[in-house]
Design a protein around this motif. Structure first.
Motif, short mmCIF file in Angstrom:
data_model
loop_
_atom_site.label_atom_id
_atom_site.label_comp_id
_atom_site.label_asym_id
_atom_site.label_seq_id
_atom_site.Cartn_x
_atom_site.Cartn_y
_atom_site.Cartn_z
N PRO A 312 9.43 2.38 -5.57
CA PRO A 312 8.95 3.71 -5.18
C PRO A 312 7.42 3.83 -5.22
N LEU A 313 6.79 3.21 -6.23
CA LEU A 313 5.33 3.30 -6.33
C LEU A 313 4.64 2.59 -5.17
N ILE A 314 5.14 1.43 -4.79
CA ILE A 314 4.54 0.71 -3.66
C ILE A 314 4.69 1.51 -2.38
N ASN A 315 5.87 2.06 -2.15
CA ASN A 315 6.08 2.89 -0.97
C ASN A 315 5.13 4.09 -0.97
N ARG A 316 4.97 4.67 -2.13
CA ARG A 316 4.11 5.85 -2.24
C ARG A 316 2.64 5.51 -2.02
N LEU A 317 2.20 4.37 -2.55
CA LEU A 317 0.77 4.05 -2.51
C LEU A 317 0.33 3.41 -1.19
N VAL A 318 1.16 2.53 -0.61
CA VAL A 318 0.70 1.80 0.58
C VAL A 318 1.67 1.87 1.75
N GLY A 319 2.69 2.70 1.66
CA GLY A 319 3.66 2.81 2.74
C GLY A 319 3.19 3.66 3.90
N ARG A 320 1.94 4.09 3.89
CA ARG A 320 1.40 4.97 4.94
C ARG A 320 1.35 4.25 6.28
N PRO A 321 1.46 4.98 7.40
CA PRO A 321 1.49 4.34 8.73
C PRO A 321 0.11 3.79 9.13
N ILE A 322 0.12 2.67 9.83
CA ILE A 322 -1.11 2.16 10.42
C ILE A 322 -1.48 3.05 11.60
N LYS A 323 -2.77 3.23 11.84
CA LYS A 323 -3.19 4.11 12.93
C LYS A 323 -4.58 3.70 13.40
N GLU A 324 -4.95 4.17 14.55
CA GLU A 324 -6.29 3.92 15.06
C GLU A 324 -7.31 4.75 14.29
N ASN A 325 -8.53 4.25 14.27
CA ASN A 325 -9.66 4.96 13.65
C ASN A 325 -9.45 5.23 12.17
N MET A 326 -8.79 4.28 11.48
CA MET A 326 -8.69 4.37 10.02
C MET A 326 -10.07 4.15 9.42
N ASP A 327 -10.36 4.85 8.31
CA ASP A 327 -11.55 4.46 7.58
C ASP A 327 -11.17 3.38 6.58
N VAL A 328 -12.18 2.82 5.94
CA VAL A 328 -11.96 1.66 5.07
C VAL A 328 -11.01 2.00 3.93
N SER A 329 -11.20 3.14 3.29
CA SER A 329 -10.38 3.51 2.14
C SER A 329 -8.91 3.64 2.51
N TYR A 330 -8.63 4.15 3.70
CA TYR A 330 -7.25 4.29 4.18
C TYR A 330 -6.65 2.91 4.45
N ALA A 331 -7.40 2.05 5.13
CA ALA A 331 -6.88 0.74 5.53
C ALA A 331 -6.55 -0.13 4.32
N LYS A 332 -7.34 -0.02 3.26
CA LYS A 332 -7.10 -0.83 2.07
C LYS A 332 -5.80 -0.45 1.37
N LEU A 333 -5.28 0.72 1.72
CA LEU A 333 -4.06 1.22 1.10
C LEU A 333 -2.95 1.39 2.13
N CYS A 334 -3.01 0.60 3.20
CA CYS A 334 -2.03 0.65 4.28
C CYS A 334 -1.36 -0.72 4.41
N ASN A 335 -0.07 -0.78 4.04
CA ASN A 335 0.64 -2.06 4.06
C ASN A 335 0.65 -2.69 5.46
N GLY A 336 0.74 -1.86 6.50
CA GLY A 336 0.76 -2.41 7.85
C GLY A 336 -0.51 -3.17 8.16
N TYR A 337 -1.66 -2.57 7.86
CA TYR A 337 -2.93 -3.25 8.14
C TYR A 337 -3.12 -4.46 7.23
N ILE A 338 -2.80 -4.30 5.96
CA ILE A 338 -2.96 -5.38 4.99
C ILE A 338 -2.11 -6.59 5.40
N ALA A 339 -0.84 -6.34 5.70
CA ALA A 339 0.08 -7.43 6.05
C ALA A 339 -0.29 -8.08 7.37
#
Length: 465
Positions: A312-339
């Protein structure tokens, strides 16, 4: 509330008094070699990521904001060397440690223990000319206090636990290294508690305020000790009181881990490295995908779907959707971009979060194929287990289950990997360190207990050229 009452009755313990006794009675001479080695390991790691953090553009905004805090020259900003009042230097260095999400974490507590702690202790210690032995003791106690409090929570994060627990830990650590005891110690902790700040809203929004919460709480710890030494009084029942930490900042708690570990196991030995500069919650995806790709040698064009089944914690922290025009702080916490980054480059580095890279179409398209979903874990604070599955268009299917993520004490980074991370971090700084400077820093930290004044250590972080 039922859990809290049950634990209090069974253990018949006042947690704050236990902590105070632990702070007052633990000496450097009592520390086992494994503990001092762990302190040096994570001082090295934290200084490396803090030096690297000087490269982040918003550092200049923070410095500008701190310009009105006074002109005293107590402590220095790592890498660039500006002299600031101790509390301002703590803000700056705390921000640099955490601004790239590359600093270590105590997984049971969900606390980044060294960010607030090391920035506060080293700024205060530079002002007071402390020795390496004092720093080692201070870090040991500080990490115990921060993580034993954090690990007692049985509810999910609302306040930003790394900052609020870190502040209490840093206050205790300063007291330990300066031999502050009795009423002054109790008052310092109470004053620190009264200043705690930081919520998960910055995390939800991907705001750069998240690492500033670290820096401000490092400053709060120094301010608390200074106020207590001036004779000011603070509240005392700050953990289990009606408006103490456990009743105000958390929804429920259990002192089992606290009571089993305090005075028995120093928590610095249970800290996890972060091999990659992303939220720790994204490390399972990187670890699993790189393992599968290295074993099966599939191409990214062949991937139909990636499924990450996680807590649940992983889903909550980095399960956010990948999207265009992410800022750095968002991307570092986005599993889609990270993976996606891990699959494309074979690694994840600080350069992968440069603005020019964040809108890479290949990464965005691949990231949309990556799904993060809940597994069966019921622990709201767990960062493992993680299961990673890759489905190819050909019908082939690969899967790996991870009960511990790379960097965890159960799967520790090798010394070679630790040194490689430190080198890469120091070379990525605003003023990149030379190989000679890096080697001197490594040697000095390895010999930390021999150092008479930590100002010697800070000077090695600075590149004046």
């Amino acid at each position: 509330m039922a859990i809290m009452k049950k634990i209090k009755l069974e253990n018949n313990v006042n947690a704050i008094n236990k902590l105070i006794k632990h702070i007052e009675n633990t000496t450097y001479e009592q520390l086992p070699q494994t503990t001092t080695d762990a302190v040096k390991t994570f001082v090295l790691d934290s200084m490396g990521v803090g030096i690297s953090g000087s490269r982040v553009p918003s550092v200049q905004q923070v410095k500008a904001g701190l310009a009105t805090w006074g002109t005293a020259k107590h402590a220095q900003v790592w890498n660039t060397g500006e002299w600031l009042p101790a509390n301002a230097a703590a803000v700056m260095n705390g921000y640099q440690i955490h601004n790239q999400e590359w600093d270590c974490v105590h997984e049971p507590a969900v606390v980044h223990p060294m960010a607030v702690i090391l920035s506060a202790l080293m700024a205060y210690g530079q002002r007071e000319n402390i020795s390496g032995k004092q720093l080692i003791l201070g870090v040991t106690i500080a990490v115990d206090v921060a993580t034993l409090i954090g690990a007692s929570a049985t509810s999910g994060l609302k306040f930003f636990r790394p900052s609020v627990c870190g502040c209490l830990g840093a206050t205790a650590g300063i007291a330990a290294m300066m031999s502050i005891r009795g009423d002054t110690l109790k008052n310092a902790l109470g004053i620190a508690y009264s200043q705690l700040s930081g919520t998960m809203q910055a995390h939800v929004e991907g705001s750069p305020m998240l690492p500033i919460q670290i820096g401000l709480n490092a400053s709060n710890a120094i301010n608390a000790v200074d106020m207590a030494q001036a004779g000011f009084s603070g509240p005392k029942d700050i953990l289990e009181g009606p408006f103490g930490y456990f009743n105000l900042f958390e929804d429920s708690y259990d002192l089992g881990y606290f009571n089993e570990n305090i005075g028995q196991h120093f928590q610095i030995e249970k800290v996890s490295h972060k091999p990659f500069p992303t939220g720790r919650a994204g490390h399972g995806a990187i670890d699993g995908l790189l393992t599968l790709k290295n074993k099966h040698h599939f191409a990214i064009e062949d991937i139909e779907k990636v499924t990450i089944s996680a807590t649940p914690l992983i889903n909550r922290l980095v399960g956010r959707p990948i999207k265009e025009n992410m800022d750095v702080s968002y991307a570092k916490l986005c599993n889609g971009y990270i993976a996606a980054t891990a699959l494309i480059t074979g690694n994840v580095t600080v350069q992968d979060f440069e603005p020019a890279v964040l809108n890479c179409k290949t990464r965005l398209d691949l990231g949309k194929k990556i799904i993060t979903q809940l597994n069966d874990c019921q622990d709201v604070n767990a960062l493992a287990p993680v299961c990673v599955e890759v489905q190819l268009y050909s019908g082939e299917h690969y899967k790996i289950a991870l009960n511990a993520i790379l960097g965890n004490p159960a799967r520790p980074l090798s010394r070679t990997a630790q040194i490689e991370k430190f080198n890469v971090a120091c070379m990525s700084a605003k003023k990149a360190l030379t190989t000679q400077q890096i080697n001197k820093l490594i040697f000095s930290i390895d010999e930390l207990e021999q150092m008479q004044n930590i100002n010697q250590l800070i000077s090695l972080t600075i590149n004046n050229h």
